[in-house]
Motif scaffolding. Sequence first.
Motif, PDB file in Angstrom:
ATOM      1  N   ASP A  89       0.801  -1.216   0.000  1.00  0.00           N
ATOM      2  CA  ASP A  89       0.000   0.000   0.000  1.00  0.00           C
ATOM      3  C   ASP A  89       0.838   1.271   0.000  1.00  0.00           C
ATOM      4  O   ASP A  89       0.299   2.379  -0.017  1.00  0.00           O
ATOM      5  CB  ASP A  89      -0.986   0.016   1.180  1.00  0.00           C
ATOM      6  CG  ASP A  89      -0.295  -0.001   2.537  1.00  0.00           C
ATOM      7  OD1 ASP A  89       0.955  -0.039   2.595  1.00  0.00           O
ATOM      8  OD2 ASP A  89      -1.014   0.024   3.557  1.00  0.00           O
ATOM      9  N   ARG A  90       2.167   1.113  -0.026  1.00  0.00           N
ATOM     10  CA  ARG A  90       3.056   2.281  -0.093  1.00  0.00           C
ATOM     11  C   ARG A  90       3.740   2.401  -1.456  1.00  0.00           C
ATOM     12  O   ARG A  90       4.625   3.242  -1.626  1.00  0.00           O
ATOM     13  CB  ARG A  90       4.126   2.155   1.009  1.00  0.00           C
ATOM     14  CG  ARG A  90       3.563   2.058   2.417  1.00  0.00           C
ATOM     15  CD  ARG A  90       2.957   3.366   2.867  1.00  0.00           C
ATOM     16  NE  ARG A  90       3.983   4.402   2.866  1.00  0.00           N
ATOM     17  CZ  ARG A  90       4.916   4.528   3.831  1.00  0.00           C
ATOM     18  NH1 ARG A  90       4.930   3.684   4.860  1.00  0.00           N
ATOM     19  NH2 ARG A  90       5.801   5.497   3.778  1.00  0.00           N
ATOM     20  N   SER A 108       1.964  -3.313  -6.182  1.00  0.00           N
ATOM     21  CA  SER A 108       1.705  -1.888  -6.016  1.00  0.00           C
ATOM     22  C   SER A 108       0.241  -1.683  -5.695  1.00  0.00           C
ATOM     23  O   SER A 108      -0.616  -2.454  -6.130  1.00  0.00           O
ATOM     24  CB  SER A 108       2.063  -1.131  -7.296  1.00  0.00           C
ATOM     25  OG  SER A 108       1.250  -1.587  -8.376  1.00  0.00           O
ATOM     26  N   ARG A 109      -0.035  -0.641  -4.955  1.00  0.00           N
ATOM     27  CA  ARG A 109      -1.428  -0.251  -4.745  1.00  0.00           C
ATOM     28  C   ARG A 109      -1.865   0.723  -5.833  1.00  0.00           C
ATOM     29  O   ARG A 109      -3.005   0.678  -6.289  1.00  0.00           O
ATOM     30  CB  ARG A 109      -1.599   0.394  -3.366  1.00  0.00           C
ATOM     31  CG  ARG A 109      -3.020   0.930  -3.123  1.00  0.00           C
ATOM     32  CD  ARG A 109      -3.320   1.102  -1.657  1.00  0.00           C
ATOM     33  NE  ARG A 109      -4.600   1.747  -1.409  1.00  0.00           N
ATOM     34  CZ  ARG A 109      -5.792   1.153  -1.513  1.00  0.00           C
ATOM     35  NH1 ARG A 109      -5.846  -0.113  -1.877  1.00  0.00           N
ATOM     36  NH2 ARG A 109      -6.904   1.805  -1.247  1.00  0.00           N
ATOM     37  N   LYS A 117      -6.137  -2.224  -5.949  1.00  0.00           N
ATOM     38  CA  LYS A 117      -5.527  -1.267  -6.864  1.00  0.00           C
ATOM     39  C   LYS A 117      -6.265   0.071  -6.867  1.00  0.00           C
ATOM     40  O   LYS A 117      -7.495   0.130  -6.877  1.00  0.00           O
ATOM     41  CB  LYS A 117      -5.507  -1.807  -8.295  1.00  0.00           C
ATOM     42  CG  LYS A 117      -4.654  -3.047  -8.516  1.00  0.00           C
ATOM     43  CD  LYS A 117      -3.172  -2.789  -8.325  1.00  0.00           C
ATOM     44  CE  LYS A 117      -2.358  -4.018  -8.729  1.00  0.00           C
ATOM     45  NZ  LYS A 117      -0.965  -3.957  -8.265  1.00  0.00           N
ATOM     46  N   VAL A 118      -5.486   1.145  -6.879  1.00  0.00           N
ATOM     47  CA  VAL A 118      -5.991   2.503  -7.081  1.00  0.00           C
ATOM     48  C   VAL A 118      -5.510   2.957  -8.453  1.00  0.00           C
ATOM     49  O   VAL A 118      -4.311   2.868  -8.764  1.00  0.00           O
ATOM     50  CB  VAL A 118      -5.478   3.460  -5.989  1.00  0.00           C
ATOM     51  CG1 VAL A 118      -5.859   4.906  -6.304  1.00  0.00           C
ATOM     52  CG2 VAL A 118      -6.019   3.049  -4.624  1.00  0.00           C
ATOM     53  N   LEU A 119      -6.429   3.432  -9.277  1.00  0.00           N
ATOM     54  CA  LEU A 119      -6.093   3.856 -10.638  1.00  0.00           C
ATOM     55  C   LEU A 119      -5.701   5.332 -10.644  1.00  0.00           C
ATOM     56  O   LEU A 119      -6.409   6.177 -10.085  1.00  0.00           O
ATOM     57  CB  LEU A 119      -7.278   3.626 -11.573  1.00  0.00           C
ATOM     58  CG  LEU A 119      -7.852   2.204 -11.614  1.00  0.00           C
ATOM     59  CD1 LEU A 119      -8.989   2.121 -12.638  1.00  0.00           C
ATOM     60  CD2 LEU A 119      -6.763   1.184 -11.932  1.00  0.00           C
ATOM     61  N   VAL A 120      -4.558   5.613 -11.297  1.00  0.00           N
ATOM     62  CA  VAL A 120      -4.075   6.991 -11.396  1.00  0.00           C
ATOM     63  C   VAL A 120      -3.881   7.309 -12.883  1.00  0.00           C
ATOM     64  O   VAL A 120      -2.759   7.293 -13.400  1.00  0.00           O
ATOM     65  CB  VAL A 120      -2.766   7.194 -10.617  1.00  0.00           C
ATOM     66  CG1 VAL A 120      -2.427   8.690 -10.520  1.00  0.00           C
ATOM     67  CG2 VAL A 120      -2.855   6.581  -9.214  1.00  0.00           C
ATOM     68  N   PRO A 121      -4.977   7.559 -13.601  1.00  0.00           N
ATOM     69  CA  PRO A 121      -4.853   7.852 -15.034  1.00  0.00           C
ATOM     70  C   PRO A 121      -4.201   9.208 -15.261  1.00  0.00           C
ATOM     71  O   PRO A 121      -4.421  10.162 -14.502  1.00  0.00           O
ATOM     72  CB  PRO A 121      -6.314   7.850 -15.510  1.00  0.00           C
ATOM     73  CG  PRO A 121      -7.103   8.215 -14.289  1.00  0.00           C
ATOM     74  CD  PRO A 121      -6.374   7.593 -13.141  1.00  0.00           C
TER      75      PRO A 121
END
Length: 377
Positions: free
Chosen positions: A238-239, A271-272, A301-305
């Motif tokens: 999560d980091r 990866s988160r 997962k967190v999406l960072v488009p």
Amino acid sequence: MTKINVTHVGSLPRTQKVVDFIFARERGESYDQADFDAAMREAVDETVAKQVAAGVDIVSDGETSKISYATYVKDRYTGFSGNSPRNAPADLKLFPSFLKRLADSGGTPTYARPMCTGDVASKGQQELGKDIANLKAAMTKHGADRGFMNAASPGVISLFLQNDHYPTREAYLAALADAMREEYETIVAAGLDLQLDCPDLALSRHMLFNDLSDAEFVKIAKSHVEALNHALENVPQDRVRVHICWGNYEGPHVCDIDMAKVFPVLMKTKSRYVLFETSNPRHGHEWTVFRDRKAEIPDEKVLVPGVVDTTTNFVEHPELVAQRLERFVPLVGADRVIAGSDCGFGTFAGYGAVDPEIAYAKLKALREGADLAAARG
């Protein structure tokens, strides 16, 4: 209303004073170390202040002290000397007049890319320690609660600093993973998020592995992720942020491998947060891969488009930023979407397509667009 946080890929425009110091070091010229350190400290302070003013929630040091996101390792690790072969991306070779125009305009940066000619080992974490101290001091001063620091992945190092020492690519990747492990763990231990830059998972397809099929390349990419995950063994998932891209340059990009083909590999990274391009015209349509394969996106997962481009001086309208984010929010929820940039704004020290003032205007548009998308739910 769930707030949509704002971040970016990492590198930001450097001042001329910083660039002059970095290239003095690059050319082996004499310089005063205390003056160098002071210049980096002052520049990071200014860079963080500008990010906070633009509304960025998760800030970086702009990679201020690094010559580039990958080749900085030659200054911090043993085993590198000479020069690696230069290979233009396959798409640029298809358009030689454009490639010549880039070269004639100075758009192709010149800096050392040594080969790996000996055992790779850390020279110590002193330079990293300075970077961390500069970022944390600036965050405290300017009220930034959360920060991240970039580090090169084993795969991207193997792309730009090619192997002429280890018996196989696999052995080289394993050595890089072991060598980089301490850097990764040091960043996280300092209370920062760790971003691994992994353009090797896409860019290297049309730079180093042109002779392979897409399926064969995907096997290579999988081996890169295995090496990366091994290096992250002791780092909490999560980091960790992972960034994938096809090359931060204006060009035809007609040889880029499809996101659909590397999507499973990207999802396997420890990866988160996954950062990826969706603004440039070659990949803007590929948000549909995430829509159509929603079931394959792990719950953590967190999406960072990337919802602003880093190769053009157009400042995206906040409404366009919001619309791009709204493609992803229904897939995973607003709490698992962060607004990002396609790539960095200062990939190589002293080079960048986007004017420094415009880069921060784009970050401000990110904030405004994220707020619009959040308000609309």
